[in-house]
Write a protein that holds these residues in place. Structure first.
Motif, short mmCIF file in Angstrom:
data_model
loop_
_atom_site.label_atom_id
_atom_site.label_comp_id
_atom_site.label_asym_id
_atom_site.label_seq_id
_atom_site.Cartn_x
_atom_site.Cartn_y
_atom_site.Cartn_z
N TRP A 165 28.03 44.72 9.77
CA TRP A 165 27.36 45.50 10.04
C TRP A 165 26.99 45.49 7.85
CZ3 TRP A 165 28.23 50.64 13.43
CH2 TRP A 165 27.79 50.29 14.06
N VAL A 167 24.68 47.69 5.45
CA VAL A 167 24.01 49.30 4.54
C VAL A 167 23.47 49.19 3.51
CG1 VAL A 167 24.45 51.33 4.74
CG2 VAL A 167 25.61 50.42 6.12
N LEU A 181 20.13 50.97 8.75
CA LEU A 181 21.44 49.58 8.77
C LEU A 181 20.95 48.53 9.30
CD1 LEU A 181 24.40 49.58 9.75
CD2 LEU A 181 24.53 51.04 11.62
N TRP A 204 24.71 60.49 6.41
CA TRP A 204 24.58 59.41 6.53
C TRP A 204 25.33 58.71 7.01
CZ3 TRP A 204 21.89 56.06 9.27
CH2 TRP A 204 22.01 54.91 8.77
N GLU A 207 27.37 59.97 9.70
CA GLU A 207 26.58 59.08 11.98
C GLU A 207 26.82 57.94 11.69
OE1 GLU A 207 21.94 57.41 12.72
OE2 GLU A 207 22.26 59.86 11.16
N LEU A 208 27.18 57.03 10.44
CA LEU A 208 27.36 55.71 10.92
C LEU A 208 29.11 55.50 10.90
CD1 LEU A 208 26.63 54.16 7.21
CD2 LEU A 208 25.90 53.48 9.23
N ARG A 211 28.94 56.33 14.52
CA ARG A 211 28.69 54.66 15.49
C ARG A 211 29.47 53.87 15.31
NH1 ARG A 211 22.20 52.41 14.62
NH2 ARG A 211 22.50 51.33 16.65
N VAL A 224 31.87 46.44 7.76
CA VAL A 224 30.71 47.20 7.16
C VAL A 224 30.26 47.09 5.16
CG1 VAL A 224 29.61 49.26 7.09
CG2 VAL A 224 31.52 48.98 9.08
N CYS A 241 35.79 53.85 8.80
CA CYS A 241 36.15 52.37 10.16
C CYS A 241 37.23 52.31 10.91
CB CYS A 241 36.07 51.32 8.88
SG CYS A 241 34.01 51.21 8.33
#
Length: 296
Positions: A165, A167, A181, A204, A207-208, A211, A224, A241
């Motif tokens: 991922w 960002v 993203l 944000w 939110e990440l 997710r 990430v 994470c």
């Protein structure tokens, strides 16, 4: 030897071109959405020349000289260009307009197509590759020094390339960032998972994290990567994470080649924007517009 045999032999040796072959297309590339004016000339997906000028968003002074330098250095005449790719942001409100206006004007004057691409997607792609290159160099240095070591979590252990991922961050002040993203694996173009937008960084990051926590184990990324203007958002290092997902922060400034890769893909696929309707992706009202609305 017959004439057709001679021709076939020359063609195999690369001394003459296939009669049915088409000349490779050339594209001019511009982006002024960040503190760096990123520009390039591409021959289809290959980079010919690139200029990345830090001008603290005072790009109007540099855009024409840089374009002239690029065309001269790549031995490209305006009549040889087959299209223009331009980053449409989001980013600096004043900055974005410079490249978009220049691209639209030149596309109209030279009667060639123009394609707008996401500056954040290009930032994500370039920042991720920059981070991977740095890790590969560090591993090579360790190996040369006999340090050895074990593969990190984001390198994966299967033949399939692990998903990452990405960002991208461009500072928008007041604790905000222009961000999105993306996901990618191998050399794939980053695939969008969340839209370009201006976001409060604390929300944000929450939110990440949510997710990541909600993703099934087999769908979680190996790593990430938070790339771009990371220095202005040190809190990004606190992103939560799950186990097995590495967090990488990569300070990175946009390079023209990545806008060029995205633009070349669009133009070669026949995608183009209306030269009169193409506008920057501001993602928010300008300060002047907001003030006007407040005054009623």
């Amino acid at each position: 030897m017959r004439d057709d045999d001679k021709i076939a032999g020359l063609r195999n040796e690369g001394q003459i071109e296939d009669l049915g072959s088409k000349p490779r297309q050339r594209f001019l590339v511009l982006d002024t959405s960040t503190a760096v004016m990123a520009a390039a000339v591409m021959e289809e997906r290959s980079l010919l020349e690139e200029r990345n000028e830090r001008a603290e968003r005072n790009h109007s002074v540099h855009v024409v000289p840089v374009m002239e330098q690029l065309l001269a250095a790549s031995s490209t005449e305006p009549g040889q260009l087959d299209g223009i790719a331009v980053g449409i942001g989001p980013g600096s409100y004043t900055g974005i307009r410079i490249a978009v206006t220049a691209a639209k004007t030149l596309a109209w004057a030279w009667d060639i197509p123009v394609a707008g691409v996401s500056s954040l997607q290009a930032l994500a792609w370039g920042g991720w590759h920059s981070g991977l290159a740095a890790k590969a160099q560090a591993a090579a240095d360790d190996a040369a020094a006999g340090a050895g070591g074990t593969p990190s979590a984001d390198q994966g252990g299967t033949s399939a390339a692990p998903v990452h991922w990405i960002v991208p961050l461009v500072d928008a002040r007041r604790g905000q960032a222009y961000t999105a993203l993306f996901a990618s694996a191998g050399s794939d173009t980053p695939r969008r998972l969340a839209p370009d937008a201006i976001r409060q960084m604390d929300g944000w990051l929450e939110e990440l994290a949510a997710r990541l926590a909600e993703a099934a184990p087999e769908e979680r990324p190996a790593a990430v990567w938070i790339v771009g203007e990371t220095g202005q958002h040190a809190a990004a290092a606190e992103l939560r994470c799950p186990a097995g997902t590495a967090l990488q922060l990569v300070p990175y400034e946009l390079e023209g080649r990545w806008i060029g890769r995205l633009g070349a893909e669009a133009l070669l696929a026949g995608q183009r924007d209306d030269v009169h309707a193409l506008v920057p992706n501001y993602t928010q009202l300008s300060e002047a517009e907001a003030n006007l609305l407040r005054k009623g």
